[in-house]
Design a protein around this motif. Structure first.
Motif, PDB file in Angstrom:
ATOM      1  N   GLY A  74       0.847  -1.190   0.000  1.00  0.00           N
ATOM      2  CA  GLY A  74       0.000   0.000   0.000  1.00  0.00           C
ATOM      3  C   GLY A  74       0.881   1.237   0.000  1.00  0.00           C
ATOM      4  N   ASP A  75       0.668   2.135   0.992  1.00  0.00           N
ATOM      5  CA  ASP A  75       1.503   3.335   1.064  1.00  0.00           C
ATOM      6  C   ASP A  75       2.670   3.168   2.024  1.00  0.00           C
ATOM      7  N   GLN A  76       2.872   1.950   2.546  1.00  0.00           N
ATOM      8  CA  GLN A  76       4.027   1.681   3.393  1.00  0.00           C
ATOM      9  C   GLN A  76       5.219   1.289   2.521  1.00  0.00           C
ATOM     10  N   ARG A  77       6.408   1.733   2.943  1.00  0.00           N
ATOM     11  CA  ARG A  77       7.625   1.483   2.168  1.00  0.00           C
ATOM     12  C   ARG A  77       8.726   1.013   3.105  1.00  0.00           C
ATOM     13  N   ALA A  78       9.556   0.108   2.619  1.00  0.00           N
ATOM     14  CA  ALA A  78      10.723  -0.349   3.371  1.00  0.00           C
ATOM     15  C   ALA A  78      11.834  -0.687   2.397  1.00  0.00           C
ATOM     16  N   LEU A  79      13.080  -0.487   2.818  1.00  0.00           N
ATOM     17  CA  LEU A  79      14.243  -0.914   2.044  1.00  0.00           C
ATOM     18  C   LEU A  79      14.891  -2.084   2.765  1.00  0.00           C
ATOM     19  N   SER A  80      15.244  -3.105   2.021  1.00  0.00           N
ATOM     20  CA  SER A  80      15.929  -4.232   2.640  1.00  0.00           C
ATOM     21  C   SER A  80      17.304  -3.785   3.122  1.00  0.00           C
ATOM     22  N   ASP A  81      17.742  -4.349   4.261  1.00  0.00           N
ATOM     23  CA  ASP A  81      19.027  -3.947   4.822  1.00  0.00           C
ATOM     24  C   ASP A  81      20.161  -4.772   4.210  1.00  0.00           C
ATOM     25  N   ALA A  82      21.341  -4.651   4.791  1.00  0.00           N
ATOM     26  CA  ALA A  82      22.516  -5.332   4.238  1.00  0.00           C
ATOM     27  C   ALA A  82      22.361  -6.845   4.241  1.00  0.00           C
ATOM     28  N   LEU A 242      19.091  15.330  -9.838  1.00  0.00           N
ATOM     29  CA  LEU A 242      18.499  14.313  -8.968  1.00  0.00           C
ATOM     30  C   LEU A 242      16.975  14.410  -8.971  1.00  0.00           C
ATOM     31  N   GLY A 243      16.449  15.624  -9.037  1.00  0.00           N
ATOM     32  CA  GLY A 243      14.998  15.780  -9.125  1.00  0.00           C
ATOM     33  C   GLY A 243      14.445  15.169 -10.394  1.00  0.00           C
ATOM     34  N   LEU A 244      15.141  15.382 -11.510  1.00  0.00           N
ATOM     35  CA  LEU A 244      14.714  14.767 -12.769  1.00  0.00           C
ATOM     36  C   LEU A 244      14.799  13.249 -12.699  1.00  0.00           C
ATOM     37  N   ALA A 245      15.830  12.743 -12.037  1.00  0.00           N
ATOM     38  CA  ALA A 245      16.010  11.293 -11.936  1.00  0.00           C
ATOM     39  C   ALA A 245      14.893  10.648 -11.126  1.00  0.00           C
ATOM     40  N   VAL A 246      14.577  11.226  -9.988  1.00  0.00           N
ATOM     41  CA  VAL A 246      13.501  10.680  -9.155  1.00  0.00           C
ATOM     42  C   VAL A 246      12.167  10.755  -9.893  1.00  0.00           C
ATOM     43  N   GLU A 247      11.919  11.866 -10.579  1.00  0.00           N
ATOM     44  CA  GLU A 247      10.678  11.992 -11.342  1.00  0.00           C
ATOM     45  C   GLU A 247      10.603  10.927 -12.430  1.00  0.00           C
ATOM     46  N   ALA A 248      11.734  10.610 -13.043  1.00  0.00           N
ATOM     47  CA  ALA A 248      11.750   9.562 -14.080  1.00  0.00           C
ATOM     48  C   ALA A 248      11.323   8.222 -13.498  1.00  0.00           C
ATOM     49  N   CYS A 249      11.793   7.924 -12.301  1.00  0.00           N
ATOM     50  CA  CYS A 249      11.361   6.682 -11.647  1.00  0.00           C
ATOM     51  C   CYS A 249       9.857   6.687 -11.422  1.00  0.00           C
ATOM     52  N   GLN A 250       9.350   7.814 -10.979  1.00  0.00           N
ATOM     53  CA  GLN A 250       7.922   7.916 -10.704  1.00  0.00           C
ATOM     54  C   GLN A 250       7.088   7.848 -11.980  1.00  0.00           C
ATOM     55  N   LEU A 251       7.680   8.168 -13.101  1.00  0.00           N
ATOM     56  CA  LEU A 251       6.995   8.042 -14.396  1.00  0.00           C
ATOM     57  C   LEU A 251       6.998   6.616 -14.920  1.00  0.00           C
ATOM     58  N   GLU A 301      13.147   4.632  -4.640  1.00  0.00           N
ATOM     59  CA  GLU A 301      12.011   4.673  -5.562  1.00  0.00           C
ATOM     60  C   GLU A 301      11.850   3.356  -6.320  1.00  0.00           C
ATOM     61  N   GLY A 302      12.726   2.392  -6.054  1.00  0.00           N
ATOM     62  CA  GLY A 302      12.661   1.113  -6.762  1.00  0.00           C
ATOM     63  C   GLY A 302      13.346   1.121  -8.103  1.00  0.00           C
ATOM     64  N   CYS A 303      14.208   2.116  -8.344  1.00  0.00           N
ATOM     65  CA  CYS A 303      14.919   2.249  -9.617  1.00  0.00           C
ATOM     66  C   CYS A 303      16.379   1.838  -9.479  1.00  0.00           C
ATOM     67  N   ALA A 304      16.936   1.356 -10.570  1.00  0.00           N
ATOM     68  CA  ALA A 304      18.369   1.107 -10.653  1.00  0.00           C
ATOM     69  C   ALA A 304      19.079   2.379 -11.104  1.00  0.00           C
ATOM     70  N   ILE A 305      20.406   2.407 -10.886  1.00  0.00           N
ATOM     71  CA  ILE A 305      21.218   3.555 -11.275  1.00  0.00           C
ATOM     72  C   ILE A 305      22.384   3.078 -12.130  1.00  0.00           C
ATOM     73  N   SER A 306      22.658   3.820 -13.197  1.00  0.00           N
ATOM     74  CA  SER A 306      23.816   3.538 -14.031  1.00  0.00           C
ATOM     75  C   SER A 306      24.444   4.857 -14.446  1.00  0.00           C
ATOM     76  N   ALA A 307      25.624   4.772 -15.064  1.00  0.00           N
ATOM     77  CA  ALA A 307      26.315   5.975 -15.512  1.00  0.00           C
ATOM     78  C   ALA A 307      27.101   5.670 -16.772  1.00  0.00           C
ATOM     79  N   ASP A 308      27.246   6.699 -17.605  1.00  0.00           N
ATOM     80  CA  ASP A 308      28.096   6.634 -18.787  1.00  0.00           C
ATOM     81  C   ASP A 308      29.471   7.169 -18.417  1.00  0.00           C
ATOM     82  N   ILE A 309      30.520   6.528 -18.910  1.00  0.00           N
ATOM     83  CA  ILE A 309      31.879   6.985 -18.638  1.00  0.00           C
ATOM     84  C   ILE A 309      32.683   7.001 -19.934  1.00  0.00           C
ATOM     85  N   PHE A 310      33.774   7.741 -19.925  1.00  0.00           N
ATOM     86  CA  PHE A 310      34.657   7.768 -21.084  1.00  0.00           C
ATOM     87  C   PHE A 310      35.231   6.376 -21.323  1.00  0.00           C
TER      88      PHE A 310
END
Length: 425
Positions: A74-82, A242-251, A301-310
């Motif tokens: 529902g509206d409850q959220r939790a992140l799994s720990d280590a 970061l605001g754009l990134a979080v919004e992308a997850c929400q989209l 937000e339940g999203c993965a993160i990646s980055a482009d590098i040279f």
């Protein structure tokens, strides 16, 4: 990192009678949702006891606990720990959804009772991706043609742009910094295109150009480092990307990929050094700190993160002056995408007069040199060249990547791809 189907394996099969007794019913899986791997009663508490009820669990993958997975009820959220553990102490009826970066998500309906969930999460296959030009995303016909191309090949991922190299935000964002800058140029509806892609069983990534932005640098000189570059050390300036990134997850995007997440090169680099001298360790720490903060927000937000590098940093022991030393830049990522375009390497590289004539060996050398230095658990999926090349040359790059267990993303600015570039299904 994405399926064309939801896997059904022996491990995933659950006793429906037990689920019903505990107030749990598997939801029919969609194209990007896998059924609940396993559920058991909490041995310390009977499921028929009066509430409040507790739902707790342990998430495991093949390599150990799954940390930082988002679990919602529902509206409850939790992140799994280590240790992969999570808990809701006042569980209310609703749908439990688990999303871990790099894993298939799953969901099921919970109605009542104290429960312990012990789940084995299955990793997605590596990404085999096409980049979606914004004008392709804008056109119904062009986007459908791209989906049709993917359907006949091993492509399992689409990489969109929501903020590109021109500093444009390409959709109707609600991020205050973007609205204040006034450089919002809507070209497509991300939520609609993501829904189409997911219906086709495709994983979705969006690219957010980060620290190079001429519009932003001109409007906010307090955020500027040099010329069109934003200062990565200015934590206040982080809020816009970061605001754009979080919004992308929400989209609905599954993953956010940060591009231009580095210090500048060329004339801008000289001006930046004149303004403030930084050591290599300071540059690497600044980029790593931004990515660490981004990972915390996106995983929540339940999203993965990646980055482009040279691409060159894959073959060099240092950061090449841009804050992208492999060990540090990958420390907080779920995936990394070095830009391994053979046309970008100069004469004499690997002994070749023109490295562009040797697509397979160039990709192979970079991956062999860089992959051992990438942080554990980070997926390697290089950007590879789909311009100036025919299908055979593109396939030579794909073959080199796949021979090393890596994924790949094809870059063609205008989104011009042909079936002969891609392995057939």
């Amino acid at each position: 990192m994405v399926p064309h189907r939801s896997p059904m394996k022996a491990l995933v099969i659950v006793m429906i009678a037990l689920l019903s007794a505990c107030g749990l019913v598997d939801n029919p899986p969609g194209p990007n949702v896998t059924p609940l791997p396993s559920v058991k009663r909490d041995p310390s508490v009977g499921v028929v006891a009066e509430g409040p009820y507790a739902v707790k669990g342990v998430l495991r993958g093949a390599d150990g606990p799954v940390a930082d997975a988002l679990v919602t009820l529902g509206d409850q959220r939790a992140l799994s720990d280590a240790d992969g553990r999570f808990e809701f102490t006042d569980a209310q009826p609703g749908v439990i959804v688990v999303k871990g970066a790099g894993y298939f998500p799953y969901e099921f309906t919970y109605s009542r009772g104290n429960l312990t969930l012990e789940t084995t999460m299955e990793r997605r296959p590596v990404a085999r991706a096409l980049r979606v030009y914004s004008e392709v995303a804008h056109s119904d016909a062009a986007f459908q043609a791209l989906l049709d191309l993917a359907a006949g090949t091993t492509v399992n991922t689409l990489v969109f742009d929501t903020k590109d190299e021109t500093a444009r935000v390409l959709y109707a964002t609600q991020v205050p910094e973007a609205l204040a800058l006034g450089f919002v140029v809507p070209r497509y509806d991300p939520a609609a295109r993501v829904a189409q892609a997911k219906e086709a069983g495709l994983y979705t990534v969006t690219r957010v150009v980060t620290f190079e932005d001429s519009n932003w640098a001109g409007a906010r000189p307090d955020h500027q480092l040099a010329r069109s570059w934003i200062d990565p050390l200015n934590e206040e300036a982080w809020e816009y990307p970061l605001g754009l990134a979080v919004e992308a997850c929400q989209l609905g995007f599954d993953e956010v990929q940060f591009d231009y997440v580095r210090f500048p090169t060329g004339v801008a680099a000289r001006e930046a050094r004149a303004k403030r001298s930084l050591t290599e360790d300071q540059r690497n720490a600044a980029i790593a700190a931004f990515l660490e903060e981004a990972a915390a927000r996106l995983h929540a937000e339940g999203c993965a993160i990646s980055a482009d590098i040279f691409g060159i940093v894959m073959s060099m022991p240092n950061d090449q002056g841009i804050g992208q030393r492999i060990e540090e830049v990958t420390a907080h990522l779920d995936a990394v995408s070095p830009m391994l375009y053979p046309s970008h390497y100069g004469p004499g590289w690997l002994g070749y007069n023109d490295p562009n004539d040797y697509p397979g060996p160039v990709i192979a050398q970079a991956l062999d040199a860089g992959m051992p230095r990438v942080a554990a658990g980070v997926e390697m999926r290089p950007w590879i060249q789909a311009f100036y090349y025919n299908g055979e040359q593109v396939r030579a790059q794909i073959d080199a990547a796949e021979a090393r267990g890596a994924g790949w993303i094809l870059w063609n600015y205008a989104g011009n791809y042909s079936a002969d570039m891609l392995p057939p299904r």
